[in-house]
Design an enzyme around this catalytic site. Structure first.
Site, PDB file in Angstrom:
ATOM      1  CB  THR A 125      -0.934  -0.099   1.384  1.00  0.00           C
ATOM      2  OG1 THR A 125      -1.300   1.517   1.628  1.00  0.00           O
ATOM      3  CG2 THR A 125      -0.069  -0.482   2.701  1.00  0.00           C
ATOM      4  CG  ASP A 126      -1.039   4.961  -0.876  1.00  0.00           C
ATOM      5  OD1 ASP A 126      -1.367   4.328   0.052  1.00  0.00           O
ATOM      6  OD2 ASP A 126      -1.775   5.988  -1.419  1.00  0.00           O
ATOM      7  CD  GLU A 127      -3.210   3.427   4.374  1.00  0.00           C
ATOM      8  OE1 GLU A 127      -3.085   3.226   5.869  1.00  0.00           O
ATOM      9  OE2 GLU A 127      -4.350   3.263   3.822  1.00  0.00           O
ATOM     10  CE1 TYR A 153      -3.105  -2.408   5.980  1.00  0.00           C
ATOM     11  CE2 TYR A 153      -3.258  -0.087   5.441  1.00  0.00           C
ATOM     12  CZ  TYR A 153      -3.142  -1.342   4.978  1.00  0.00           C
ATOM     13  OH  TYR A 153      -3.364  -1.745   3.616  1.00  0.00           O
ATOM     14  CB  SER A 154       0.898   2.300   7.336  1.00  0.00           C
ATOM     15  OG  SER A 154       1.133   3.125   8.493  1.00  0.00           O
ATOM     16  CB  SER A 156       1.478  -4.783  10.214  1.00  0.00           C
ATOM     17  OG  SER A 156       0.250  -4.274   9.379  1.00  0.00           O
ATOM     18  CE  LYS A 157       0.003  -4.677   3.078  1.00  0.00           C
ATOM     19  NZ  LYS A 157      -0.496  -5.715   2.863  1.00  0.00           N
ATOM     20  CG  ASN A 182      -7.283   5.428  -0.090  1.00  0.00           C
ATOM     21  OD1 ASN A 182      -5.980   5.686   0.250  1.00  0.00           O
ATOM     22  ND2 ASN A 182      -8.043   4.974   1.089  1.00  0.00           N
ATOM     23  CG  LEU A 193     -14.745   8.002   2.961  1.00  0.00           C
ATOM     24  CD1 LEU A 193     -14.991   8.634   4.295  1.00  0.00           C
ATOM     25  CD2 LEU A 193     -13.789   8.749   2.103  1.00  0.00           C
ATOM     26  N   PRO A 277      -6.806   9.204  15.432  1.00  0.00           N
ATOM     27  CG  PRO A 277      -6.651   7.853  17.435  1.00  0.00           C
ATOM     28  CD  PRO A 277      -7.300   8.108  16.217  1.00  0.00           C
TER      29      PRO A 277
HETATM   30  P1  NAD Z   1     -10.001  -6.799   2.873  1.00  0.00           P
HETATM   31  O1  NAD Z   1      -9.845  -6.528   4.540  1.00  0.00           O
HETATM   32  O2  NAD Z   1     -11.413  -6.308   2.169  1.00  0.00           O
HETATM   33  O3  NAD Z   1     -10.051  -8.450   2.594  1.00  0.00           O
HETATM   34  C1  NAD Z   1      -8.810  -8.904   3.528  1.00  0.00           C
HETATM   35  C2  NAD Z   1      -8.918 -10.597   3.089  1.00  0.00           C
HETATM   36  O4  NAD Z   1      -7.940 -11.362   3.458  1.00  0.00           O
HETATM   37  C3  NAD Z   1     -10.345 -11.044   3.605  1.00  0.00           C
HETATM   38  O5  NAD Z   1     -10.905 -11.915   2.802  1.00  0.00           O
HETATM   39  C4  NAD Z   1      -9.772 -11.695   5.048  1.00  0.00           C
HETATM   40  O6  NAD Z   1     -10.644 -12.947   5.113  1.00  0.00           O
HETATM   41  C5  NAD Z   1      -8.548 -12.241   4.408  1.00  0.00           C
HETATM   42  N1  NAD Z   1      -7.499 -12.442   5.601  1.00  0.00           N
HETATM   43  C6  NAD Z   1      -7.235 -11.713   6.627  1.00  0.00           C
HETATM   44  N2  NAD Z   1      -6.396 -12.385   7.544  1.00  0.00           N
HETATM   45  C7  NAD Z   1      -5.876 -13.710   6.879  1.00  0.00           C
HETATM   46  C8  NAD Z   1      -5.352 -14.731   7.232  1.00  0.00           C
HETATM   47  N3  NAD Z   1      -4.534 -14.547   8.189  1.00  0.00           N
HETATM   48  N4  NAD Z   1      -4.941 -15.670   6.225  1.00  0.00           N
HETATM   49  C9  NAD Z   1      -5.890 -15.596   5.215  1.00  0.00           C
HETATM   50  N5  NAD Z   1      -6.789 -14.718   4.862  1.00  0.00           N
HETATM   51  C10 NAD Z   1      -6.758 -13.803   5.722  1.00  0.00           C
HETATM   52  O7  NAD Z   1      -8.912  -6.080   2.270  1.00  0.00           O
HETATM   53  P2  NAD Z   1      -8.608  -5.352   0.984  1.00  0.00           P
HETATM   54  O8  NAD Z   1      -9.010  -3.913   1.048  1.00  0.00           O
HETATM   55  O9  NAD Z   1      -9.135  -6.257  -0.139  1.00  0.00           O
HETATM   56  O10 NAD Z   1      -7.124  -5.010   0.702  1.00  0.00           O
HETATM   57  C11 NAD Z   1      -6.450  -6.332   0.146  1.00  0.00           C
HETATM   58  C12 NAD Z   1      -4.893  -5.885   0.014  1.00  0.00           C
HETATM   59  O11 NAD Z   1      -4.552  -5.007  -0.649  1.00  0.00           O
HETATM   60  C13 NAD Z   1      -4.291  -5.879   1.580  1.00  0.00           C
HETATM   61  O12 NAD Z   1      -3.019  -6.391   1.740  1.00  0.00           O
HETATM   62  C14 NAD Z   1      -4.055  -4.388   1.570  1.00  0.00           C
HETATM   63  O13 NAD Z   1      -3.062  -4.006   2.723  1.00  0.00           O
HETATM   64  C15 NAD Z   1      -3.837  -4.043   0.241  1.00  0.00           C
HETATM   65  N6  NAD Z   1      -4.264  -2.598  -0.066  1.00  0.00           N
HETATM   66  C16 NAD Z   1      -5.683  -2.288   0.029  1.00  0.00           C
HETATM   67  C17 NAD Z   1      -6.124  -1.099  -0.337  1.00  0.00           C
HETATM   68  C18 NAD Z   1      -7.455  -0.618  -0.171  1.00  0.00           C
HETATM   69  O14 NAD Z   1      -7.681   0.683  -0.638  1.00  0.00           O
HETATM   70  N7  NAD Z   1      -8.388  -1.187   0.053  1.00  0.00           N
HETATM   71  C19 NAD Z   1      -5.131   0.028  -1.169  1.00  0.00           C
HETATM   72  C20 NAD Z   1      -3.798  -0.741  -1.111  1.00  0.00           C
HETATM   73  C21 NAD Z   1      -3.309  -1.880  -0.785  1.00  0.00           C
HETATM   74  P1  TYD Z   2     -10.409   4.443   4.970  1.00  0.00           P
HETATM   75  O1  TYD Z   2     -11.418   4.005   4.026  1.00  0.00           O
HETATM   76  O2  TYD Z   2     -10.437   3.996   6.275  1.00  0.00           O
HETATM   77  O3  TYD Z   2      -8.989   4.095   4.315  1.00  0.00           O
HETATM   78  P2  TYD Z   2      -7.257   4.687   4.757  1.00  0.00           P
HETATM   79  O4  TYD Z   2      -7.515   5.165   6.101  1.00  0.00           O
HETATM   80  O5  TYD Z   2      -6.620   3.388   4.448  1.00  0.00           O
HETATM   81  O6  TYD Z   2      -6.895   5.891   3.611  1.00  0.00           O
HETATM   82  O7  TYD Z   2     -10.503   5.912   5.173  1.00  0.00           O
HETATM   83  C1  TYD Z   2     -10.356   6.918   4.139  1.00  0.00           C
HETATM   84  C2  TYD Z   2     -10.404   8.421   4.556  1.00  0.00           C
HETATM   85  O8  TYD Z   2     -11.852   8.763   5.252  1.00  0.00           O
HETATM   86  C3  TYD Z   2      -9.274   8.572   5.797  1.00  0.00           C
HETATM   87  O9  TYD Z   2      -8.842   9.740   5.756  1.00  0.00           O
HETATM   88  C4  TYD Z   2     -10.300   8.410   7.152  1.00  0.00           C
HETATM   89  C5  TYD Z   2     -11.642   8.813   6.454  1.00  0.00           C
HETATM   90  N1  TYD Z   2     -12.928   8.466   7.189  1.00  0.00           N
HETATM   91  C6  TYD Z   2     -13.760   9.143   7.662  1.00  0.00           C
HETATM   92  O10 TYD Z   2     -13.745  10.485   7.654  1.00  0.00           O
HETATM   93  N2  TYD Z   2     -14.889   8.560   8.220  1.00  0.00           N
HETATM   94  C7  TYD Z   2     -15.139   7.266   8.463  1.00  0.00           C
HETATM   95  O11 TYD Z   2     -16.085   6.689   8.988  1.00  0.00           O
HETATM   96  C8  TYD Z   2     -13.914   6.307   7.655  1.00  0.00           C
HETATM   97  C9  TYD Z   2     -14.264   4.810   7.837  1.00  0.00           C
HETATM   98  C10 TYD Z   2     -12.809   7.192   7.213  1.00  0.00           C
END
Ligand code: NAD
Ligand code: TYD
Length: 339
Positions: A125-127, A153-154, A156-157, A182, A193, A277
């Site tokens: 992730t970009d985070e 989170y970030s 750990s990634k 995102n 969000l 936070p």
């Molecule tokens: P998500 O939370 O929707 O899905 C995560 C999936 O992983 C779920 O199906 C969950 O059951 C599974 N999982 C969790 N722990 C597990 C474990 N211990 N073993 C096996 N499966 C497990 O997440 P997402 O938004 O689809 O993100 C997927 C990946 O992309 C993540 O690695 C995240 O860091 C990365 N990512 C997400 C975004 C975003 O905007 N959502 C952006 C950039 C990168």
């Molecule tokens: P989110 O979807 O949790 O993604 P990330 O924090 O990984 O970027 O949140 C996107 C943005 O929206 C972030 O700046 C936090 C904000 N946000 C709210 O303002 N209200 C909410 O209820 C949530 C979940 C996020």
């Protein structure tokens, strides 16, 4: 070609499973997912009877289970989406983020070393780059921007990324890493969000905007993330990191107002609540490397992607209503009560 997709019952992994099965008619896709709160078998329902798809319920941090699946399936490629992915939950309970995101990644790479693979791809992730100041719109994250994390989170990634790079350098594991901005689109869990705001607006519930809503995110339609990963696993250079993003920055408030307008709802639904936070101010990706090296460009503009996404949530109410009426209700009350 056989690809193990971990986290395929989640948002992006699920979209990737659909994308790959549609695009390649001679690829086998094996999904490995622990089905945490974020995993949803309904997302995979359309492919469960596809003979080129197989599902295993397993935890990526469970070494025996992972080795057994690798032994049986002998994949060519592994794409690791499995993760705990929500920043707010990482603030409540960091340890599961270390367990899955760091240790789980280590187990998967050990399995790759033991059984041999052509490519291990880490979905990052970009985070991991931390954040950028709001008053410097000229700054963007490049692949050489130092890692500088803000949330558990970030962190750990980023730890997982370092481990992946170490396995490449020390053990010559053929790895690639992508760092995407995102995502939004179908099958997005309603704690995030965009789907949260769509669901609340449809129920005429308050839309909880953290702080002043001025934080900026760089939004990418999920299918464009899938096409980028597809290119990287086939054509990306081993050992490299690729940033993925489409220059689509918006403040949270802008996003929320667009959703309200599309749904014909009043802006009075917006409620400013206590900030997160350590809240990162701005994320912005420079995607020059993936564009010049691999020819990747996003296909979906935000104006179209958000319309498609809203339509998907309107057409698939059971998918998200089942979630918000289940265990998620407790999380929502705990997290937003008195905020
Ligand atoms: P998500 O939370 O929707 O899905 C995560 C999936 O992983 C779920 O199906 C969950 O059951 C599974 N999982 C969790 N722990 C597990 C474990 N211990 N073993 C096996 N499966 C497990 O997440 P997402 O938004 O689809 O993100 C997927 C990946 O992309 C993540 O690695 C995240 O860091 C990365 N990512 C997400 C975004 C975003 O905007 N959502 C952006 C950039 C990168
Ligand atoms: P989110 O979807 O949790 O993604 P990330 O924090 O990984 O970027 O949140 C996107 C943005 O929206 C972030 O700046 C936090 C904000 N946000 C709210 O303002 N209200 C909410 O209820 C949530 C979940 C996020």
């Amino acid at each position: 070609m056989k690809i193990i997709v971990t986290g395929g019952a989640g948002f992006i992994g699920g979209n990737f499973v659909h994308y790959m099965l549609n695009k390649y008619n001679d690829y086998d896709i094996i999904c490995l997912d622990a089905l945490t709160y974020a995993g949803n078998m309904e997302t995979l329902e359309p492919v469960m009877h596809n003979p080129r798809f197989k599902f295993y319920k397993a935890d990526i941090a469970d070494r025996n289970a992972v080795y057994e699946i690798f032994e049986k399936e002998k994949p060519n490629i592994v794409v690791n989406f499995a993760a705990e992915s929500h920043v707010d939950r990482s603030i409540d309970n960091p340890s599961i983020f270390l367990q899955t995101n760091v240790l789980g990644t280590g187990v998967l790479m050990d399995a790759c070393r033991k059984y041999g693979i052509d490519r291990y791809h880490q979905v990052s992730t970009d985070e991991v780059y931390g954040d950028l100041p709001l008053d410097r719109p000229d700054l963007f994250f490049t692949e050489t921007t130092p890692l500088h994390t803000s949330s558990p989170y970030s962190a750990s990634k980023a730890s997982a990324d370092l481990l992946v790079q170490a396995y490449h350098r020390t053990f010559k594991l053929p790895v690639t890493i992508s760092r995407c901005s995102n995502n939004y689109g179908p099958y997005h869990f309603p704690e995030k969000l965009i789907p949260l705001m769509i669901a609340n607006a449809l129920y005429d519930k308050e839309l909880p905007v953290y702080g002043k809503g001025e934080n900026v995110r760089d939004w990418l339609y999920v299918e464009d993330h899938c096409s980028a990963i597809d290119l990287i696993i086939h054509k990306g250079r081993v050992g490299e990191v690729y940033n993925i993003g489409g220059h689509n920055e918006k403040t949270n408030l802008e996003v929320v107002k667009i959703i309200l307008k599309e749904l014909n709802k009043s802006e009075n639904l917006i409620k400013y609540v206590t900030d997160r936070p350590g809240h990162d101010m701005r994320y912005a990706i420079d995607p020059t490397k993936i564009h010049t090296e691999l020819g990747w460009l996003p296909a979906t503009k935000f104006e179209d992607g958000i319309k498609k996404t809203i339509k998907w949530y309107l057409d698939n109410k059971t998918w998200w209503q089942n979630i918000i009426n289940g265990e998620y209700k407790n999380y929502y009350e705990r997290h937003y009560k008195g905020r």
